[in-house]
Write an enzyme that holds these catalytic residues in place. Structure first.
Site, PDB file in Angstrom:
ATOM      1  N   ARG A 109     -11.584 -17.428 -41.618  1.00  0.00           N
ATOM      2  CA  ARG A 109     -11.535 -16.887 -40.222  1.00  0.00           C
ATOM      3  C   ARG A 109     -11.182 -15.400 -39.975  1.00  0.00           C
ATOM      4  NH1 ARG A 109      -8.298 -20.984 -37.316  1.00  0.00           N
ATOM      5  NH2 ARG A 109     -10.152 -22.066 -37.490  1.00  0.00           N
ATOM      6  N   TYR A 110      -9.848 -15.112 -40.609  1.00  0.00           N
ATOM      7  CA  TYR A 110      -9.403 -13.642 -40.819  1.00  0.00           C
ATOM      8  C   TYR A 110      -9.911 -12.736 -41.868  1.00  0.00           C
ATOM      9  CZ  TYR A 110      -6.050 -15.809 -37.498  1.00  0.00           C
ATOM     10  OH  TYR A 110      -5.390 -16.473 -36.495  1.00  0.00           O
ATOM     11  N   ARG A 113      -7.705 -13.195 -45.331  1.00  0.00           N
ATOM     12  CA  ARG A 113      -6.905 -14.551 -45.651  1.00  0.00           C
ATOM     13  C   ARG A 113      -7.750 -15.554 -45.576  1.00  0.00           C
ATOM     14  NH1 ARG A 113      -4.774 -12.039 -41.173  1.00  0.00           N
ATOM     15  NH2 ARG A 113      -3.594 -13.321 -39.731  1.00  0.00           N
ATOM     16  N   CYS A 122      -1.353 -37.008 -48.639  1.00  0.00           N
ATOM     17  CA  CYS A 122      -0.234 -36.711 -48.031  1.00  0.00           C
ATOM     18  C   CYS A 122       0.819 -37.706 -48.389  1.00  0.00           C
ATOM     19  CB  CYS A 122       0.058 -36.442 -46.506  1.00  0.00           C
ATOM     20  SG  CYS A 122      -0.855 -35.147 -45.898  1.00  0.00           S
ATOM     21  N   CYS A 126       1.054 -37.899 -41.034  1.00  0.00           N
ATOM     22  CA  CYS A 126       1.557 -37.758 -39.717  1.00  0.00           C
ATOM     23  C   CYS A 126       0.592 -38.083 -38.480  1.00  0.00           C
ATOM     24  CB  CYS A 126       1.966 -36.302 -39.390  1.00  0.00           C
ATOM     25  SG  CYS A 126       3.082 -35.545 -40.682  1.00  0.00           S
ATOM     26  N   CYS A 129      -1.193 -35.113 -36.839  1.00  0.00           N
ATOM     27  CA  CYS A 129      -2.139 -34.383 -37.613  1.00  0.00           C
ATOM     28  C   CYS A 129      -3.039 -33.572 -37.136  1.00  0.00           C
ATOM     29  CB  CYS A 129      -2.359 -35.276 -38.974  1.00  0.00           C
ATOM     30  SG  CYS A 129      -3.346 -34.020 -40.329  1.00  0.00           S
ATOM     31  N   ARG A 131      -5.377 -32.169 -38.667  1.00  0.00           N
ATOM     32  CA  ARG A 131      -6.809 -32.660 -39.720  1.00  0.00           C
ATOM     33  C   ARG A 131      -7.060 -34.052 -39.888  1.00  0.00           C
ATOM     34  NH1 ARG A 131      -4.716 -28.158 -43.190  1.00  0.00           N
ATOM     35  NH2 ARG A 131      -5.463 -26.501 -41.701  1.00  0.00           N
ATOM     36  N   ASP A 289      -2.522 -28.705 -31.211  1.00  0.00           N
ATOM     37  CA  ASP A 289      -4.110 -28.473 -31.241  1.00  0.00           C
ATOM     38  C   ASP A 289      -4.640 -29.683 -30.295  1.00  0.00           C
ATOM     39  OD1 ASP A 289      -4.045 -25.933 -32.638  1.00  0.00           O
ATOM     40  OD2 ASP A 289      -3.726 -26.909 -34.426  1.00  0.00           O
ATOM     41  N   ASP A 326      -3.284 -22.042 -31.134  1.00  0.00           N
ATOM     42  CA  ASP A 326      -4.444 -21.860 -32.010  1.00  0.00           C
ATOM     43  C   ASP A 326      -5.685 -22.025 -31.157  1.00  0.00           C
ATOM     44  OD1 ASP A 326      -5.834 -21.082 -34.429  1.00  0.00           O
ATOM     45  OD2 ASP A 326      -4.474 -22.403 -35.446  1.00  0.00           O
ATOM     46  N   LYS A 333      -4.882 -17.452 -33.991  1.00  0.00           N
ATOM     47  CA  LYS A 333      -3.490 -17.884 -33.516  1.00  0.00           C
ATOM     48  C   LYS A 333      -3.372 -17.005 -32.146  1.00  0.00           C
ATOM     49  CE  LYS A 333      -2.101 -20.296 -37.354  1.00  0.00           C
ATOM     50  NZ  LYS A 333      -3.052 -20.001 -38.009  1.00  0.00           N
TER      51      LYS A 333
HETATM   52  C1  LIG Z   1      -3.197 -20.150 -39.409  1.00  0.00           C
HETATM   53  C2  LIG Z   1      -4.327 -19.704 -40.289  1.00  0.00           C
HETATM   54  C3  LIG Z   1      -3.943 -18.504 -41.095  1.00  0.00           C
HETATM   55  C4  LIG Z   1      -2.884 -17.955 -41.222  1.00  0.00           C
HETATM   56  O1  LIG Z   1      -2.474 -17.253 -40.355  1.00  0.00           O
HETATM   57  P1  LIG Z   1      -1.149 -16.475 -40.218  1.00  0.00           P
HETATM   58  O2  LIG Z   1      -0.838 -15.767 -39.220  1.00  0.00           O
HETATM   59  O3  LIG Z   1      -1.372 -15.256 -41.303  1.00  0.00           O
HETATM   60  O4  LIG Z   1      -0.184 -17.228 -40.699  1.00  0.00           O
HETATM   61  C5  LIG Z   1      -5.262 -18.249 -41.919  1.00  0.00           C
HETATM   62  N1  LIG Z   1      -6.429 -18.901 -41.710  1.00  0.00           N
HETATM   63  C6  LIG Z   1      -6.596 -19.999 -40.828  1.00  0.00           C
HETATM   64  C7  LIG Z   1      -7.933 -20.689 -40.818  1.00  0.00           C
HETATM   65  C8  LIG Z   1      -5.612 -20.280 -40.167  1.00  0.00           C
HETATM   66  O5  LIG Z   1      -5.645 -21.363 -39.373  1.00  0.00           O
END
Ligand SMILES: *Cc1c(COP(=O)(O)O)cnc(C)c1O
Length: 364
Positions: A109-110, A113, A122, A126, A129, A131, A289, A326, A333
């Site tokens: 998404r970002y 990362r 798990c 939970c 959850c 997911r 969420d 989110d 986020k």
């Molecule tokens: C939360 C999340 C992250 C990491 O976000 P940070 O703000 O860096 O902790 C990365 N990818 C996805 C898909 C997420 O939901």
């Protein structure tokens, strides 16, 4: 204690200590059916059966032992609730994890990362959850999806940070997890790894010295765990977090704001303080969420902001998480802050402090 029968034993007492409980055994004794649950808790088996036909249940004996009264904060997180299957709100995958998934079980998404799911099991399922659509189902995560995920990260040079999640990655065996860590940490462009796990909270016995020795070979490694209620901060959880921290792993916590569990300022304050005592630094407070089957946990954003306001100034800043929503659709986020800025006047910013007193501060 069994008396030592062999007078020649030097280390008599140590020999007679009961062996540390193996986490596999605890997991095996989990409650997974309505019939089993009805034997230990006052529940309506028919209702539980209806819910578990849709969403799996697993309550291991350790987490079960933290329940003190029906409907308490631990119960609500672990015991299925009929409202899970009558929830008119929500989506199966509001964050669009699947839509932003170049290969199965990996969300990109970002820019820098990725979220990489390496297990779909798990130690406790939970009820809140995010997911729910995936966990507990067989063949969701396979050796093949793990291989594809690693290959994607290898060839995607923009990835600097891998969030290893699930399910719970620490339900893998040490050697399975090590193979994944080994391959990921060998990638030149990956700066560090994070493991997202609820195990220190739900099955702290899994955190063994052997696991910690293995993990400490893959620094820089961070662990974000998931505690939601002060009753989860036990001697066992504390021991698990100490072992991890002593292995050089910085520990964060991603708490979820949950109605009836931790939506009271006093409960949240106690949780955040206790986390710092077991060497865990609060990282995020997630607003729940919009996931199908979790509507009964949702509180208002106003309440969330009020809780953050009740923390700031009143407890150590080290113990204050970022409160985030989110965005549905995969927008990422967004941090939310109570309104401390009250306006501007003659080149001055008008602000309100934690006691509700107003101050002016030069804008430039
Ligand atoms: C939360 C999340 C992250 C990491 O976000 P940070 O703000 O860096 O902790 C990365 N990818 C996805 C898909 C997420 O939901």
């Amino acid at each position: 204690m069994i008396p030592c029968s062999n007078p020649n034993y030097d280390n008599c007492d140590a020999q007679n200590q009961p062996a540390e409980t193996d986490w596999h055994d605890i997991l095996m004794d989990s409650i997974v059916s309505a019939e089993q649950l009805a034997k230990v808790l006052p529940i309506d088996s028919d209702e539980i059966k209806q819910v578990t036909a849709h969403y799996p249940m697993r309550i291991n004996p350790y987490y079960l032992s933290l329940i003190h009264t029906p409907g308490d904060g631990i119960w609500k997180q672990a015991v299925p609730d009929i409202r899970e299957i009558s929830d008119p709100s929500g989506m199966a995958d509001p964050l669009c994890e699947e839509g932003q998934s170049p290969v199965p079980n990996l969300t990109h998404r970002y820019p820098d990362r990725v979220l990489f799911l390496v297990s779909n099991r798990c130690a406790v399922y939970c009820r809140h959850c995010m997911r729910k659509r995936k966990v507990g189902a067989s063949h969701v995560v396979t050796d093949e999806t793990i291989r594809e995920g690693i290959t994607y990260i290898q060839k995607t040079k923009s990835v600097r940070d891998v969030l290893i999640s699930g399910g719970d990655p620490l339900l893998l065996e040490d050697d399975q997890l090590e193979r994944i860590l080994q391959q990921l940490s060998a990638i030149e462009h990956v700066d560090f790894l994070r493991i997202h796990t609820r195990i220190p909270c739900t099955l702290p016995h899994r955190i063994t010295p052997a696991l910690c020795r293995m993990l400490s070979k893959y620094h820089p490694l961070y662990i974000n765990t998931h505690f939601n209620h002060p009753a989860e901060i036990t001697a066992e959880a504390s021991r698990a977090c100490s072992l991890l921290a002593n292995s050089g792993i910085a520990l964060g916590c991603q708490t979820v704001l949950l109605k009836g569990v931790n939506d009271q300022p006093a409960v949240m304050k106690q949780l955040m303080r206790q986390l710092l005592r077991i060497r865990v630094r609060p990282y995020y407070l997630h607003h729940p969420d919009v996931v199908s089957g979790t509507g009964h946990f949702r509180t208002s954003i106003k309440e969330g902001l009020n809780i953050i306001k009740s923390l700031r100034g009143h407890i150590s800043g080290m113990g204050i998480p970022h409160y985030v929503i989110d965005l549905p659709g995969g927008g990422g986020k967004i941090p939310l802050l109570p309104e401390y800025i009250k306006g501007e006047h003659n080149g001055m910013l008008i602000v309100e402090n934690y006691q509700g007193k107003r101050f002016e501060y030069p804008l430039e």
